[in-house]
Design an enzyme around this catalytic site. Sequence first.
Site, PDB file in Angstrom:
ATOM      1  CB  CYS A 161      -0.971  -0.030   1.184  1.00 34.89           C
ATOM      2  SG  CYS A 161      -2.326   1.150   1.029  1.00 34.89           S
ATOM      3  CG  HIS A 212      -3.537  -3.752   2.928  1.00 31.03           C
ATOM      4  ND1 HIS A 212      -2.654  -3.262   3.878  1.00 31.03           N
ATOM      5  CD2 HIS A 212      -4.110  -2.662   2.357  1.00 31.03           C
ATOM      6  CE1 HIS A 212      -2.702  -1.941   3.880  1.00 31.03           C
ATOM      7  NE2 HIS A 212      -3.579  -1.552   2.971  1.00 31.03           N
ATOM      8  CD  GLU A 228      -1.296  -6.431   5.097  1.00 36.11           C
ATOM      9  OE1 GLU A 228      -1.538  -5.281   5.506  1.00 36.11           O
ATOM     10  OE2 GLU A 228      -0.889  -6.669   3.934  1.00 36.11           O
TER      11      GLU A 228
END
Length: 619
Positions: A414, A551, A553
């Site tokens: 990001c 993102h 994650e």
Amino acid sequence: MTKYIIVSGGVISGIGKGVIASSTGLLLKTYGLRVTAIKIDPYLNIDAGTLSPLDHGEVFVLDDGGEVDLDLGNYERFLDVTLSRSNNITTGKTYREVIDKERRGDYLGKTVQVVPHITDSIQDWVERVAAVSVDASGNAPDVCIVELGGTVGDIESAPFVEAMRQFQFRVGADNFALIHVSLVPVVGSVGEQKTKPTQASIRDLRGAGLSPHVIACRSTKPLGEGVKEKISMFCHVEPEQVLAVHDCSSVYHVPLLLEEQGLVRVLEKRLKLNDALAARKAREGAESVEHEARSLMTKWRQLTLRQERLHDTVQIALVGKYTDLHDSYISVTKSLEHAALSCNRKLQILWVEASDLEAATKDANPIKYHESWRRLCAAAGILVPGGFGGRGTEGKIMAAKWARENKVPYLGICLGMQLAVVEFARHVAGMPNAGHEEFNPEAEEKVVMYMPEITKEQLGGTMRLGSRVTIFDDANLQAQGGNASVMQALYDGKKEVYERHRHRYEVNPKFIEHLESHGLFFVGKDETGERMEVIELPSSVHPYFVGAQYHPEYKTRPLKPSPPFLGLILAAAGLLDQWKAEAKSAAPVAPTSSLESPLGRYNSELDLKALAQAAADRK
């Protein structure tokens, strides 16, 4: 009928209810049941979107764009499910729903009260969400785990505790169980374990009309047998219902710790889980259900075994602005951990506060400045995660510059990707005045700009949120850089992938052609081709320099690491070329032990049999 397991907490907050709830769910999956989870947060916020990471930890983003408590990230990772914003109940959401009904006249002029209107709304919400499928099968879950945030006795938790008191009668005794998580502190020079806090917590719980069926006792060390018996006697439960949950080397050992102490047996007896299991086997086939359950447990044991036996270390510098509270980056650190374990490496995170890399810190605190640069330079890989606000942005740009110039593996997420683009524009593409509109609205060349469709007047829920498609196209990279996209290869060569987003700014498309002409390639874009999603430097220039606007994650799993993080760990450990060779192999070779290849994945015995059968079929 859905089975409900409530997880409450006492004595102190942050005691580990989320991990115990997730671990319980995992054990029930290895038993053969489908599991969903709900988190109840008693704060007045509608969602976690506007909460500071330093105040409440990470804001976790779901596929539907819901900004929720970080515990839902625990549930998704442990249970390998996809939850929605409805799986996070807050006081704000509940009161808004009831007030909206009152304004519409749904209550027909009645006086609207906490009991029954708020408590009924909570119960209805739990039942409604518990019936929603959370996996690709489309089947309703067999078990719903509800984590009750806060501690029993808190004023703000009272309506939810009362709702659960009523709920036990709504669903019936065979479908309701309560796990209470309490603290057994160790005090004094001899390390005596004290049970009074747990006794008082159970007394408060019973005073609210709820009785525990399992007491999970958190402690720094295993409970003495006498302590367990004392809690059993004074809290009016059987000894087998008292579980010792001491500190472990990793959270991945908690499910095994609970299994050893017979948690599933207690729940099986209370909830008649064998009936639910028989019903699922009848619906989906006994062989399929048993295969899935055994395979999951085998892989999970392999994961914990790797964690215990690893010796080789990989150091990753995490350059952020919320490093004082590590929970601010919990999904990022878990992603690194999952990737490292899958590569047989022990992860060591070097925390670097981004602002400490800047010249202002050199003048104000030279020791902190040089220590931060020492950690950055010592790392085998560098990660710059997302964030908001101008503090530390120049430090992040310096970190990206160091990684690019010194060929240190780099992953920008990001904002980390956006600032890598700014750095490249300034120092390679001949744009010294390149800037980011959020931090420098007057910049001559805004290589990162505000998304035109997003309002600037309101913060909550106004970002580009949730699951969005990224389409890979590495034609320019192959033509000018000489290699195919590494990121696409990490995603198993898929043409398009869906990842979660949370941002207001994006790379300015008018500079793409200029940046690519200087060697920074945009290999992933959205469906319109206007939004840049993935950047890469050619492999001939850098071993691993990538960035993602999304993102990744948020979708990592202990047994299925996120591809961009896997790439970073592989590159930092010097294993990326080996992984590429294995990925190209037409016939993967089964490992001879649980700690060997293939890199980046786990094999259960059942998987190995399937691989062997597939190889035989090819012959």
